[in-house]
Design an enzyme around this catalytic site. Structure first.
Site, PDB file in Angstrom:
ATOM      1  N   GLU A 226      50.266  85.002  39.840  1.00 37.26           N
ATOM      2  CA  GLU A 226      51.070  86.194  40.164  1.00 37.26           C
ATOM      3  C   GLU A 226      52.250  86.320  39.203  1.00 37.26           C
ATOM      4  O   GLU A 226      52.536  87.394  38.658  1.00 37.26           O
ATOM      5  CB  GLU A 226      51.615  86.107  41.599  1.00 37.26           C
ATOM      6  CG  GLU A 226      50.574  86.236  42.698  1.00 37.26           C
ATOM      7  CD  GLU A 226      49.921  84.910  43.069  1.00 37.26           C
ATOM      8  OE1 GLU A 226      50.016  83.925  42.282  1.00 37.26           O
ATOM      9  OE2 GLU A 226      49.311  84.853  44.146  1.00 37.26           O
ATOM     10  N   GLY A 283      58.794  73.105  45.403  1.00 31.12           N
ATOM     11  CA  GLY A 283      59.068  74.536  45.215  1.00 31.12           C
ATOM     12  C   GLY A 283      59.959  75.102  46.302  1.00 31.12           C
ATOM     13  O   GLY A 283      60.944  75.802  46.039  1.00 31.12           O
ATOM     14  N   ARG A 284      59.649  74.797  47.553  1.00 31.89           N
ATOM     15  CA  ARG A 284      60.418  75.377  48.659  1.00 31.89           C
ATOM     16  C   ARG A 284      61.765  74.697  48.859  1.00 31.89           C
ATOM     17  O   ARG A 284      62.529  75.084  49.732  1.00 31.89           O
ATOM     18  CB  ARG A 284      59.581  75.338  49.938  1.00 31.89           C
ATOM     19  CG  ARG A 284      59.033  73.965  50.296  1.00 31.89           C
ATOM     20  CD  ARG A 284      57.961  74.079  51.367  1.00 31.89           C
ATOM     21  NE  ARG A 284      57.294  72.818  51.645  1.00 31.89           N
ATOM     22  CZ  ARG A 284      56.280  72.326  50.954  1.00 31.89           C
ATOM     23  NH1 ARG A 284      55.819  72.978  49.897  1.00 31.89           N
ATOM     24  NH2 ARG A 284      55.703  71.187  51.287  1.00 31.89           N
ATOM     25  N   GLU A 369      55.168  75.784  55.289  1.00 29.54           N
ATOM     26  CA  GLU A 369      54.461  75.129  54.181  1.00 29.54           C
ATOM     27  C   GLU A 369      54.687  73.617  54.240  1.00 29.54           C
ATOM     28  O   GLU A 369      53.836  72.834  53.832  1.00 29.54           O
ATOM     29  CB  GLU A 369      54.915  75.692  52.823  1.00 29.54           C
ATOM     30  CG  GLU A 369      53.897  75.461  51.721  1.00 29.54           C
ATOM     31  CD  GLU A 369      54.211  76.211  50.426  1.00 29.54           C
ATOM     32  OE1 GLU A 369      55.234  75.903  49.799  1.00 29.54           O
ATOM     33  OE2 GLU A 369      53.417  77.083  50.032  1.00 29.54           O
ATOM     34  N   HIS A 400      65.677  95.533  70.134  1.00 35.83           N
ATOM     35  CA  HIS A 400      65.080  96.827  70.467  1.00 35.83           C
ATOM     36  C   HIS A 400      63.617  96.887  70.059  1.00 35.83           C
ATOM     37  O   HIS A 400      63.033  97.960  69.960  1.00 35.83           O
ATOM     38  CB  HIS A 400      65.885  97.938  69.798  1.00 35.83           C
ATOM     39  CG  HIS A 400      67.282  97.990  70.321  1.00 35.83           C
ATOM     40  ND1 HIS A 400      67.633  98.709  71.442  1.00 35.83           N
ATOM     41  CD2 HIS A 400      68.402  97.337  69.927  1.00 35.83           C
ATOM     42  CE1 HIS A 400      68.921  98.534  71.683  1.00 35.83           C
ATOM     43  NE2 HIS A 400      69.409  97.692  70.791  1.00 35.83           N
ATOM     44  N   LYS A 524      43.593  80.361  46.318  1.00 39.92           N
ATOM     45  CA  LYS A 524      43.824  80.631  44.890  1.00 39.92           C
ATOM     46  C   LYS A 524      42.521  80.498  44.109  1.00 39.92           C
ATOM     47  O   LYS A 524      42.198  81.328  43.259  1.00 39.92           O
ATOM     48  CB  LYS A 524      44.806  79.601  44.310  1.00 39.92           C
ATOM     49  CG  LYS A 524      46.221  79.722  44.763  1.00 39.92           C
ATOM     50  CD  LYS A 524      47.063  78.718  43.962  1.00 39.92           C
ATOM     51  CE  LYS A 524      48.414  78.514  44.573  1.00 39.92           C
ATOM     52  NZ  LYS A 524      49.194  77.452  43.937  1.00 39.92           N
TER      53      LYS A 524
HETATM   54  O1  LIG Z   1      57.062  77.920  41.161  1.00 36.50           O
HETATM   55  P1  LIG Z   1      55.586  78.051  41.051  1.00 36.50           P
HETATM   56  O2  LIG Z   1      54.943  76.875  40.368  1.00 36.50           O
HETATM   57  O3  LIG Z   1      55.219  79.347  40.371  1.00 36.50           O
HETATM   58  O4  LIG Z   1      55.005  78.088  42.491  1.00 36.50           O
HETATM   59  C1  LIG Z   1      55.299  79.114  43.377  1.00 36.50           C
HETATM   60  C2  LIG Z   1      54.773  78.829  44.776  1.00 36.50           C
HETATM   61  O5  LIG Z   1      53.375  78.877  44.780  1.00 36.50           O
HETATM   62  C3  LIG Z   1      52.594  77.821  45.256  1.00 36.50           C
HETATM   63  O6  LIG Z   1      51.330  78.291  45.538  1.00 36.50           O
HETATM   64  C4  LIG Z   1      53.155  77.040  46.415  1.00 36.50           C
HETATM   65  O7  LIG Z   1      52.497  77.270  47.607  1.00 36.50           O
HETATM   66  C5  LIG Z   1      54.626  77.219  46.620  1.00 36.50           C
HETATM   67  O8  LIG Z   1      55.130  76.036  47.164  1.00 36.50           O
HETATM   68  C6  LIG Z   1      55.338  77.551  45.360  1.00 36.50           C
HETATM   69  O9  LIG Z   1      56.703  77.695  45.627  1.00 36.50           O
END
Ligand SMILES: O=P(O)(O)OC[C@H]1O[C@H](O)[C@H](O)[C@@H](O)[C@@H]1O
Length: 562
Positions: A226, A283-284, A369, A400, A524
């Protein structure tokens, strides 16, 4: 095993399954003995309950008195935490052990906010100097963009920053940008593009002058389809909009945030314009790493450091506060209690702040996640519920819409009500005066959810008998109220760290790897396989009948049938 030869799972290998632990079974017995828990009775029997069941952390005041717990419940939950060695795993995380067992990685987002003189080692190397080196580079770059010193290809000042990223490379900065809008440079717009739906980039680019636009491509792996697709389209747009500028223009308009230098280079971004982070940042959990660059540009390096200080304050609390007063531990254990013994399937997060409109979306990734897992750290199926569905939107809008179900539905939905004592300064007197009404709603909802309204109370109002059941509120819907001073960068950091560590506690008790995310992979892979079927009508081996029919129908609707 990690480099020290210590147990990679922080001592958890071979753990007795949770539901066979005496401490879990003691909780099950306790739950049965408690029967129906009535909050009215618990409060009537203990004048000091609100005081005793509250905890202060930095600028946060947490009231957990409206939970379906007694002193015994809390003691048994703490015993469960001890038996599952939450503290041991916590220390292993802070120490840099590879507690992400399935990826063999350390989990060190806490090092991202460690002070300069701290020492946190991964494989014998102190990672803190690297963290501060990147923060300093980010600060230098952010200052140049803010001052107009960093200019685009034509020499024009940057007026818009577009962050392109998804998941952890989007949600944190996007949420925080909105949360901290009053702290941002209002004449520097920051936009966020995540969806591979071309409409997202299309709308983000609307009205922009390429000469004044800076793209931040945020991707830990730099392979996320993406993000790379959107970034490629953005690059093409830029070069075209600049009247066919050559690739050298890219250096003035694109920077990368990533752990993957080679892929950044392959994309065409000079690694001199790359801000790095490391594989020990999930990532999170990455938004206080280089991933926060867009936010730092918006609020400035000093405010960003205040945000990190807020994170660190709660880190220190989590590491050192005793179990009875340890806020993330308490919140985590309360969730374990409801998931394990009340069949709660979801958890609502309801911020009473317009600025926190994306806060719950951010928490959805953080929590779901992390803890949406069904095997333990050794790969054995778990027999207990793990992470809840996390949902919610800002109050009072939710009141509401869906609060009806919270009040009178059949499901158990514990909720967090988050509010701030002070409105932000820039509202001005008239709008600031509305803050009391906002907060009155928060307090009223906590009260109504907890104590409801009995049939007798309804009757006493003269309601006709046939309507009494409809107008009765059972109550006993548990909530935590988080009352903070004001929505400042530091307080936002405190709030996020509170949830990060809550999620950690739950993963530790449930014995799952909260730091991998294999569950996102299958989709994916399948998307890559299906795409040629859509575009070229390619045969996809093993496509099931339902998906094959949908693909055929799609092609027909797109006029692509032969
Ligand atoms: O930062 P990136 O490598 O582009 O990843 C972006 C996101 O996509 C992945 O599929 C994971 O599920 C996420 O944990 C991650 O934050």
């Amino acid at each position: 095993m990690n480099a020290d030869g210590a147990d990679a799972a922080g001592g958890a290998a071979g753990r007795t399954p949770l539901d066979r632990m005496p401490e879990w079974q003691a909780l099950a017995r306790h739950r049965a003995e408690l029967g129906e828990v009535r909050l009215r009775a618990l409060f009537d029997g203990d004048a000091a309950r609100a005081e005793r069941y509250s905890v202060r952390v930095g600028d946060l005041y947490l009231d957990y008195s409206k939970h379906l717990v007694t002193d015994e419940t809390l003691a048994l939950l703490r015993e469960l935490a001890a038996a599952t060695d939450v503290a041991g795993l916590r220390d292993a995380m802070f120490r840099g052990d590879r507690i992400n067992v399935t990826e063999g990685r350390a989990v060190l987002h806490t090092a991202l906010r460690a002070p300069r003189d701290a020492v946190v080692e991964v494989d014998g190397e102190n990672v803190v100097p690297g963290v501060h080196a990147v923060l300093d580079r980010m600060a230098g770059f952010a200052a140049r963009v803010r001052d107009g010193d960093w200019t685009g290809h034509t020499g024009a000042r940057i007026r818009t920053v577009v962050n392109i990223g998804i998941g952890g490379s989007d949600l944190g900065p996007a949420m925080a940008y909105e949360a901290l809008l009053p702290y941002t440079l209002r004449d520097l717009d920051v936009r966020f593009v995540s969806n591979v739906d071309g409409a997202d980039l299309h709308e983000a680019l609307h009205g922009l002058d390429a000469a004044e636009t800076l793209f931040i491509v945020a991707s830990k792996t730099f392979t996320t389809i993406e993000t790379i697709t959107n970034a490629t389209s953005a690059k093409n747009w830029l070069l075209e909009s600049l009247g066919g500028a050559d690739a050298s223009a890219v250096a003035k308009h694109f920077v990368a945030l990533s752990t993957n230098g080679p892929e950044v280079e392959r994309f065409g971004i000079d690694t001199a314009n790359m801000f790095e982070f490391w594989d020990w940042v999930g990532g999170r959990y990455s938004f206080d790493s280089a991933i926060g660059l867009s936010l730092m540009i918006a609020i400035g390096p000093d405010r960003f450091r205040e945000l990190l200080d807020g994170f660190r304050l709660v880190d220190d609390h989590f590491r050192t506060a005793p179990p009875e007063a340890n806020a993330p531990l308490l919140l985590g254990l309360l969730g374990v209690w409801y998931g394990g013994f009340f069949d709660a399937q979801s958890h609502a997060v309801l911020p009473y702040s317009h600025y926190l409109s994306r806060f719950t979306a951010y928490l959805q990734q953080l929590d779901m996640e992390s803890n949406g897992k069904s095997v333990d750290r050794e790969g054995r199926p778990v027999d207990w519920d793990t992470g809840p569905v996390v949902w919610g939107t800002p109050g009072t809008n939710g009141q509401h819409a869906y609060y009806q179900l919270l009040h009178q539905g059949t499901r158990m939905i514990p909720a967090d009500l988050i509010g701030f004592a002070r409105p932000v300064d820039e509202l001005g007197p008239e709008l600031a005066a509305q803050h009391d009404l906002l907060m009155a709603n928060l307090f009223a909802q906590g009260q109504a959810l907890a104590f409801g309204k009995t049939a007798d109370e309804v009757r006493a109002e003269g309601v006709p008998e046939e309507q009494v059941p409809h107008r009765t509120f059972h109550g006993d819907h548990p909530t935590t109220t988080v009352l903070a001073t004001e929505l400042s960068p530091s307080v936002l950091g405190q709030l996020i760290a509170l949830y990060e560590h809550k999620v950690f506690v739950q993963g530790a008790v449930w014995d799952i790897d909260s730091f991998d995310q294999w569950g996102v992979e299958l989709g994916k892979v399948l998307a890559k396989r299906v795409e040629p079927a859509l575009t070229e009508g390619a045969e996809v081996a093993g496509l099931d009948a339902s998906t094959a029919a949908l693909v055929a129908r799609y092609r027909q609707l797109r006029g692509r049938t032969d």
